[in-house]
Design an enzyme around this catalytic site. Structure first.
Site, PDB file in Angstrom:
ATOM      1  N   ARG A  80       7.479  11.893  -8.460  1.00  0.00           N
ATOM      2  CA  ARG A  80       6.634  10.791  -8.938  1.00  0.00           C
ATOM      3  C   ARG A  80       5.868  10.182  -7.758  1.00  0.00           C
ATOM      4  O   ARG A  80       6.402  10.107  -6.646  1.00  0.00           O
ATOM      5  CB  ARG A  80       7.560   9.734  -9.553  1.00  0.00           C
ATOM      6  N   THR A 135      -1.018  13.240 -19.985  1.00  0.00           N
ATOM      7  CA  THR A 135      -0.016  13.850 -19.116  1.00  0.00           C
ATOM      8  C   THR A 135       0.054  15.293 -19.584  1.00  0.00           C
ATOM      9  O   THR A 135      -0.628  15.677 -20.514  1.00  0.00           O
ATOM     10  CB  THR A 135       1.308  13.072 -19.303  1.00  0.00           C
ATOM     11  N   THR A 144       1.633  14.438 -14.345  1.00  0.00           N
ATOM     12  CA  THR A 144       0.544  13.576 -14.804  1.00  0.00           C
ATOM     13  C   THR A 144      -0.320  13.041 -13.682  1.00  0.00           C
ATOM     14  O   THR A 144       0.112  12.961 -12.528  1.00  0.00           O
ATOM     15  CB  THR A 144       1.126  12.377 -15.588  1.00  0.00           C
ATOM     16  N   ASN A 150      -1.669  10.203 -14.823  1.00  0.00           N
ATOM     17  CA  ASN A 150      -1.608   9.002 -15.663  1.00  0.00           C
ATOM     18  C   ASN A 150      -2.698   9.109 -16.727  1.00  0.00           C
ATOM     19  O   ASN A 150      -2.545   9.844 -17.674  1.00  0.00           O
ATOM     20  CB  ASN A 150      -1.679   7.711 -14.860  1.00  0.00           C
ATOM     21  N   GLU A 167      -1.696   6.137 -11.146  1.00  0.00           N
ATOM     22  CA  GLU A 167      -0.310   5.871 -11.558  1.00  0.00           C
ATOM     23  C   GLU A 167       0.118   4.430 -11.301  1.00  0.00           C
ATOM     24  O   GLU A 167       1.084   3.950 -11.906  1.00  0.00           O
ATOM     25  CB  GLU A 167       0.638   6.827 -10.821  1.00  0.00           C
ATOM     26  N   SER A 195       8.288   5.411 -15.469  1.00  0.00           N
ATOM     27  CA  SER A 195       7.639   6.437 -16.280  1.00  0.00           C
ATOM     28  C   SER A 195       8.363   6.586 -17.615  1.00  0.00           C
ATOM     29  O   SER A 195       9.484   6.099 -17.795  1.00  0.00           O
ATOM     30  CB  SER A 195       7.692   7.768 -15.520  1.00  0.00           C
ATOM     31  N   SER A 196       7.701   7.287 -18.537  1.00  0.00           N
ATOM     32  CA  SER A 196       8.344   7.642 -19.812  1.00  0.00           C
ATOM     33  C   SER A 196       8.569   9.145 -19.915  1.00  0.00           C
ATOM     34  O   SER A 196       9.037   9.629 -20.946  1.00  0.00           O
ATOM     35  CB  SER A 196       7.452   7.211 -20.981  1.00  0.00           C
ATOM     36  N   GLY A 220       2.245  11.935 -23.480  1.00  0.00           N
ATOM     37  CA  GLY A 220       2.153  10.917 -24.522  1.00  0.00           C
ATOM     38  C   GLY A 220       2.586   9.521 -24.095  1.00  0.00           C
ATOM     39  O   GLY A 220       2.864   8.681 -24.965  1.00  0.00           O
ATOM     40  N   GLY A 221       2.691   9.239 -22.783  1.00  0.00           N
ATOM     41  CA  GLY A 221       3.047   7.889 -22.333  1.00  0.00           C
ATOM     42  C   GLY A 221       4.332   7.421 -22.981  1.00  0.00           C
ATOM     43  O   GLY A 221       5.319   8.156 -23.046  1.00  0.00           O
TER      44      GLY A 221
HETATM   45  N1  GLY Z   1       1.961   7.932 -16.738  1.00  0.00           N
HETATM   46  C1  GLY Z   1       2.738   8.135 -17.890  1.00  0.00           C
HETATM   47  C2  GLY Z   1       4.193   8.088 -17.640  1.00  0.00           C
HETATM   48  O1  GLY Z   1       4.613   8.274 -16.503  1.00  0.00           O
HETATM   49  O2  GLY Z   1       4.971   7.856 -18.527  1.00  0.00           O
END
Ligand code: GLY
Length: 568
Positions: free
Chosen positions: A106, A379, A397, A399, A418, A450-451, A471-472
């Site tokens: 990340r 992403t 991603t 972002n 990000e 993050s998700s 998909g965030g």
């Molecule tokens: N940028 C989307 C995530 O990290 O969840």
């Protein structure tokens, strides 16, 4: 053998479908393989060319990690919306002997980042600053992540794994309808946020089948191929990033780049109804959310309730609501914030969270504590299984779509935005009405929450499913639904992936649904018990590989995009 001569041999020997006459070898329009059955190995990615690259590496005897690295760099070329070297992500690995690993690559906040950097002097949030331009960029993690993965698990020479991406960048490839549309839509932003007009900008609108040639990116990739990690974080590439920052008042320095480190973390692992699930720990919320949502289902007989029945949807949504409320309050980069991981997933705690569940009434989110954080939805994910049974699940991603829209001049790649995944102002609603917690406040060298939920599932000690999606904030709920669709509702993988999805994230207090997900009677029943059902655009793009009882692999690429599966 020297790296250079190995590369030369590779270029001579591999099927040259990436050569100057690529059109001859890669018929356009591409065939998007949405579902294939394979005997030994499979790859599913967001783009048919990246899938082909992965397959070619596996066929040469490369393992799943080799294929993942080659796919990652290929996506940086053929899928600039989200494939990247200027972003970051997470990798979950399980080898054929059952050993697991989680790699966190990340992005990190620059050393000069401050908690209030996205606020004006009166404390108002400045959303544009965290979304567009160099000020929105975190220190990229992808190249270091791929380098670390290769050091630990790679079997083919590093340079060989970059060769297909270099050729695709250098010689070009034809763009799909979706890519043409999106590149055209972003023209204004590319011009606004990049100092030199990048190759992504054309005088007229992009058309399907136009060639995209990325010479600067090819040069950058060559530096990475020959110098490894240092080809990005030091030397000319690092200088070009630093120059871009200086010219546009960005924060990332040469020192930030040199010091970037990805981290091997302990995966989130848990048993659930005969399955063993391996997913990503903080700084992603994905693994914890997945464990919470599945745990909150208790011993409910979902199949008995029926697929997409009001009772099943209501229960699943109430679990989602509570888990996402916890996300905002408790989750952030565990190197900076004490995430109460053990408590959040303990059966006792999860039972307590569901104690007020009413099967006949939606719980108002105002009666559920905590706050939520917005994340972007652009992403990408890839799933790979090699012929030995090693599996890799990667979500990566920039972002937003095309990240910050900054293309590093002279280096040809997009930088992430990000930093927008941090809470711009802890405790106050942001532009989207979302509330962020202190756990995810900006701090120097911290990673934004993050998700992303790259996940591997095993059953009886054997590989069962490799799955993930962009998909965030909808990522964990999409992975949750695909797992339930396959293992609880007994849907074939195609239907499990392609069927429409729904999502609840506590705030806003509504079930976000893909158009037509439920029959009208189901929607009416959900509304009758107090839910707000709100249609929205498509949710996620799942890439999944299922090990079938007959020993074959079923690889499914989401129909929502250009995604494509391959295997042999
Ligand atoms: N940028 C989307 C995530 O990290 O969840």
């Amino acid at each position: 053998m020297q790296i250079r001569s190995r590369l030369y041999v590779f270029l001579l020997l591999v099927p040259v479908f990436f050569s100057c006459s690529a059109q001859k070898y890669i018929p356009f329009p591409y065939a998007f393989e949405k579902s294939i059955e394979a005997d030994s190995a499979a790859v599913v990615t967001a783009h048919p060319l990246a899938t082909r690259v992965g397959i070619s590496i596996l066929r040469r005897g490369g393992n799943a990690v080799d294929a993942a690295i080659a796919v990652h760099f290929a996506l940086a070329v053929v899928y600039p919306q989200a494939g990247n070297i200027g972003g970051g992500g997470f990798l979950i690995y399980r080898d054929s002997a059952g050993r697991t690993a989680a790699l966190d690559f990340r992005e990190k906040a620059p050393a000069a980042a401050t908690e209030t950097m996205y606020q004006d002097s009166a404390g108002n949030v400045l959303p544009e600053k965290s979304r567009f331009g160099v000020f929105a960029c975190g220190i990229p993690g992808s190249v270091d992540g791929m380098w670390e993965a290769h050091k630990k698990y790679g079997s083919l020479p590093w340079a060989d794994l970059l060769a297909p991406a270099i050729l695709l960048a250098d010689k070009g490839y034809q763009i799909t309808e979706k890519e043409a549309q999106q590149l055209s839509e972003e023209k204004v932003n590319f011009i606004r946020y990049t100092r030199m007009v990048p190759v992504f900008v054309k005088m007229h609108a992009w058309e399907t089948g136009d060639w995209l040639i990325q010479k600067d990116l090819a040069t950058t990739l060559r530096r990475i191929a020959s110098r490894g990690r240092d080809g990005f974080y030091e030397g000319p590439t690092a200088s070009l990033i630093e120059y871009e920052m200086k010219k546009q008042n960005g924060l990332i320095t040469l020192e930030d780049l040199k010091n970037y480190n990805s981290v091997w973390r302990t995966p989130v692992e848990f048993d659930w109804r005969g399955l063993h699930i391996i997913s990503m720990p903080p700084p992603s919320s994905g693994g914890i959310l997945l464990q919470q949502m599945l745990g909150m289902l208790g011993d409910a007989d979902l199949k008995g309730m029926g697929f997409h029945s009001p009772a099943a949807v209501h229960l699943m949504v109430e679990a989602e609501r509570r888990a996402y409320a916890d996300r905002a309050m408790h989750m952030g980069d565990a190197d900076f914030w004490d995430v109460p991981l053990d408590t959040l997933v303990s059966p006792h705690y999860l039972a307590r969270r569901m104690a007020d569940f009413n099967p006949d009434q939606a719980t108002a989110s105002t009666n559920v504590e905590a706050g939520v954080i917005k994340t972007s939805e652009e992403t990408t994910h890839y799933s790979i299984v090699d012929a030995h049974g090693n599996a890799v699940s990667v979500t990566t991603t920039l972002n937003d779509s095309y990240g910050s829209r900054v293309v590093v001049s002279g280096a040809g790649f997009l930088l992430n935005n990000e930093m927008d995944d941090f809470s711009a102002k802890p405790g106050a609603p942001n532009l989207y009405g979302a509330i962020g917690g202190k756990a995810n406040a900006v701090a120097p060298r911290k990673r934004p929450l993050s998700s992303m939920t790259p996940t591997i599932v095993t059953r009886d000690g054997r590989l069962a499913l490799v799955v993930g999606t962009p998909g965030g904030t909808t990522i964990p709920t999409s992975v949750y639904q695909v797992i339930l669709n396959v293992f609880e509702f007994d849907l074939p993988l195609d239907s499990a992936v392609h069927s429409k999805r729904f999502h609840h994230q506590w705030l806003p207090d509504k079930i976000q649904v893909e158009e037509g997900v439920f029959p009208e009677a189901v929607t009416l029943k959900l509304e009758e018990i107090g839910h707000v059902v709100a249609p929205r655009d498509p949710i996620g793009r799942v890439e999944a590989i299922l090990c079938e009882p007959n020993g074959k692999l079923r690889a499914v690429a989401d129909t929502r995009g250009d995604d494509s599966a391959g295997g042999y």
